[in-house]
Design a protein around this motif. Structure first.
Motif, mmCIF file in Angstrom:
data_model
loop_
_atom_site.group_PDB
_atom_site.id
_atom_site.type_symbol
_atom_site.label_atom_id
_atom_site.label_comp_id
_atom_site.label_asym_id
_atom_site.label_seq_id
_atom_site.Cartn_x
_atom_site.Cartn_y
_atom_site.Cartn_z
ATOM 1 N N ILE A 88 -7.125 -16.313 28.369
ATOM 2 C CA ILE A 88 -7.685 -16.206 29.714
ATOM 3 C C ILE A 88 -6.762 -16.800 30.772
ATOM 4 O O ILE A 88 -6.756 -16.371 31.924
ATOM 5 N N VAL A 89 -5.946 -17.774 30.376
ATOM 6 C CA VAL A 89 -4.973 -18.357 31.313
ATOM 7 C C VAL A 89 -3.875 -17.342 31.614
ATOM 8 O O VAL A 89 -3.500 -17.141 32.780
ATOM 9 N N HIS A 90 -3.348 -16.681 30.568
ATOM 10 C CA HIS A 90 -2.344 -15.637 30.774
ATOM 11 C C HIS A 90 -2.897 -14.511 31.652
ATOM 12 O O HIS A 90 -2.142 -13.857 32.387
ATOM 13 N N ALA A 91 -4.210 -14.278 31.548
ATOM 14 C CA ALA A 91 -4.860 -13.211 32.315
ATOM 15 C C ALA A 91 -5.219 -13.638 33.729
ATOM 16 O O ALA A 91 -5.937 -12.905 34.429
ATOM 17 N N ASP A 92 -4.719 -14.812 34.156
ATOM 18 C CA ASP A 92 -5.031 -15.340 35.491
ATOM 19 C C ASP A 92 -6.532 -15.504 35.689
ATOM 20 O O ASP A 92 -7.046 -15.334 36.804
ATOM 21 N N PHE A 93 -7.226 -15.810 34.593
ATOM 22 C CA PHE A 93 -8.674 -16.075 34.575
ATOM 23 C C PHE A 93 -9.511 -14.854 34.950
ATOM 24 O O PHE A 93 -10.678 -14.983 35.301
ATOM 25 N N ILE A 94 -8.896 -13.687 34.870
ATOM 26 C CA ILE A 94 -9.641 -12.427 35.034
ATOM 27 C C ILE A 94 -9.980 -11.939 33.628
ATOM 28 O O ILE A 94 -9.077 -11.629 32.845
ATOM 29 N N PRO A 95 -11.249 -11.843 33.270
ATOM 30 C CA PRO A 95 -11.596 -11.565 31.874
ATOM 31 C C PRO A 95 -11.680 -10.081 31.546
ATOM 32 O O PRO A 95 -11.798 -9.227 32.432
ATOM 33 N N LYS A 96 -11.587 -9.792 30.247
ATOM 34 C CA LYS A 96 -12.093 -8.505 29.790
ATOM 35 C C LYS A 96 -13.561 -8.430 30.212
ATOM 36 O O LYS A 96 -14.222 -9.445 30.197
ATOM 37 N N PRO A 97 -14.074 -7.281 30.630
ATOM 38 C CA PRO A 97 -13.539 -5.922 30.483
ATOM 39 C C PRO A 97 -12.756 -5.386 31.676
ATOM 40 O O PRO A 97 -12.498 -4.186 31.732
ATOM 41 N N GLU A 98 -12.372 -6.228 32.646
ATOM 42 C CA GLU A 98 -11.600 -5.730 33.791
ATOM 43 C C GLU A 98 -10.279 -5.119 33.304
ATOM 44 O O GLU A 98 -9.675 -5.593 32.341
ATOM 45 N N MET A 99 -9.814 -4.089 33.973
ATOM 46 C CA MET A 99 -8.582 -3.418 33.566
ATOM 47 C C MET A 99 -7.342 -4.274 33.783
ATOM 48 O O MET A 99 -6.382 -4.233 32.996
ATOM 49 N N GLU A 100 -7.334 -5.092 34.841
ATOM 50 C CA GLU A 100 -6.132 -5.840 35.208
ATOM 51 C C GLU A 100 -5.562 -6.690 34.076
ATOM 52 O O GLU A 100 -4.344 -6.660 33.832
ATOM 53 N N PRO A 101 -6.379 -7.476 33.335
ATOM 54 C CA PRO A 101 -5.780 -8.264 32.248
ATOM 55 C C PRO A 101 -5.199 -7.410 31.128
ATOM 56 O O PRO A 101 -4.214 -7.817 30.496
ATOM 57 N N TYR A 102 -5.772 -6.243 30.870
ATOM 58 C CA TYR A 102 -5.206 -5.362 29.850
ATOM 59 C C TYR A 102 -3.819 -4.881 30.271
ATOM 60 O O TYR A 102 -2.892 -4.823 29.455
ATOM 61 N N ARG A 103 -3.690 -4.521 31.532
ATOM 62 C CA ARG A 103 -2.375 -4.068 32.020
ATOM 63 C C ARG A 103 -1.354 -5.204 31.942
ATOM 64 O O ARG A 103 -0.194 -4.977 31.564
ATOM 65 N N LYS A 104 -1.779 -6.415 32.275
ATOM 66 C CA LYS A 104 -0.857 -7.546 32.180
ATOM 67 C C LYS A 104 -0.509 -7.827 30.717
ATOM 68 O O LYS A 104 0.641 -8.154 30.398
ATOM 69 N N PHE A 105 -1.495 -7.695 29.829
ATOM 70 C CA PHE A 105 -1.244 -7.867 28.394
ATOM 71 C C PHE A 105 -0.185 -6.876 27.917
ATOM 72 O O PHE A 105 0.741 -7.238 27.183
ATOM 73 N N VAL A 106 -0.298 -5.633 28.327
ATOM 74 C CA VAL A 106 0.678 -4.609 27.938
ATOM 75 C C VAL A 106 2.060 -4.964 28.469
ATOM 76 O O VAL A 106 3.068 -4.886 27.746
ATOM 77 N N ARG A 107 2.140 -5.386 29.724
ATOM 78 C CA ARG A 107 3.438 -5.738 30.313
ATOM 79 C C ARG A 107 4.051 -6.941 29.610
ATOM 80 O O ARG A 107 5.248 -6.960 29.312
ATOM 81 N N GLN A 108 3.243 -7.964 29.366
ATOM 82 C CA GLN A 108 3.773 -9.213 28.809
ATOM 83 C C GLN A 108 4.210 -9.057 27.359
ATOM 84 O O GLN A 108 5.215 -9.636 26.945
ATOM 85 N N THR A 109 3.457 -8.293 26.574
ATOM 86 C CA THR A 109 3.764 -8.162 25.143
ATOM 87 C C THR A 109 4.695 -7.003 24.839
ATOM 88 O O THR A 109 5.305 -6.962 23.767
#
Length: 235
Positions: free
Chosen positions: A136-157
């Motif tokens: 959740i810290v890597h996701a800037d505290f924006i949780p699933k199911p919002e799309m934004e953390p998934y996109r950041k997950f894809v970029r980071q990994t």
């Protein structure tokens, strides 16, 4: 039904996905969240639990609700609610073996924290399988199911969604992975009451597979992929 022959990356949620909801670990977190909300909002525990559940359903996590509606500092909340006894999580040798036999990269994507994930993985005995934990810290505290953390997950990994599979216990958390092109797997349990409530309200069109036994599902999957590879080599 969408298969797995194209998958080279396996992404797993943590809580109530990699360990069984029946061990009631998340019950401890749930109690701590109620206590935190009670103290922070100055309400009785029963009212605090009602508000906590409302925030969870409305915002995806209690933390997001507290940050959005009450200006709570995330570190204070996370440190408090994850200060629990992780010994309730059992070791799972069949899951360890199934992950070992599964070819490809394996990652954790959780609304919890890295510290909590590390303790859980150590208890299960599967830490060595996972190359990265996105929390959740890597996701800037924006949780699933919002799309934004998934996109950041894809970029980071650096994963390719089209060759990745996502395993989750909450159906709505698979909407974004499906939209990105990932193969989706819902992990169910009759002991997972919050997920059961949410899953009844969610459609199933975005879910490719459902299992009530993750270790057995992965074992069968790994055996099938190995058989396909052997067949390809012999032809």
């Amino acid at each position: 039904m969408r298969g797995f022959s194209h998958v080279d990356t396996w992404v797993f949620d943590l809580d109530n996905t990699l360990y069984p909801a029946s061990c009631r670990l998340f019950d401890q977190i749930d109690v701590k969240m109620g206590e935190f909300v009670s103290r922070r909002l100055g309400v009785e525990l029963v009212e605090a639990k009602r508000r906590q559940k409302e925030m969870f359903y409305r915002h995806g996590t209690t933390l997001r609700g507290l940050m959005t509606e009450h200006g709570v500092t995330p570190d204070d909340f996370l440190d408090y609610v994850h200060d629990i006894d992780h010994s309730a999580v059992p070791a799972n040798q069949p899951l360890d073996a199934a992950l070992h036999a599964l070819p490809g990269r394996k990652l954790i994507f959780t609304n919890g924290t890295v510290a909590h994930a590390e303790k859980v993985l150590a208890r299960i005995g599967i830490t060595h399988h996972f190359g990265d934990i996105f929390d959740i810290v890597h996701a800037d505290f924006i949780p699933k199911p919002e799309m934004e953390p998934y996109r950041k997950f894809v970029r980071q990994t650096g994963i390719r969604p089209g060759t990745s599979a996502m395993f989750e216990d909450i159906a709505r958390n698979l909407l974004a992975p499906h939209e990105l092109g990932m193969t989706t797997v819902l992990v169910t349990s009759p002991d997972n009451h919050d997920a059961e409530h949410l899953n009844r309200a969610s459609g199933q069109e975005h879910i490719h597979h459902v299992t009530g036994d993750l270790a057995a599902f992965l074992a069968d999957l790994g055996a099938g992929l190995k058989g396909n590879q052997s067949l390809a080599r012999s032809t």
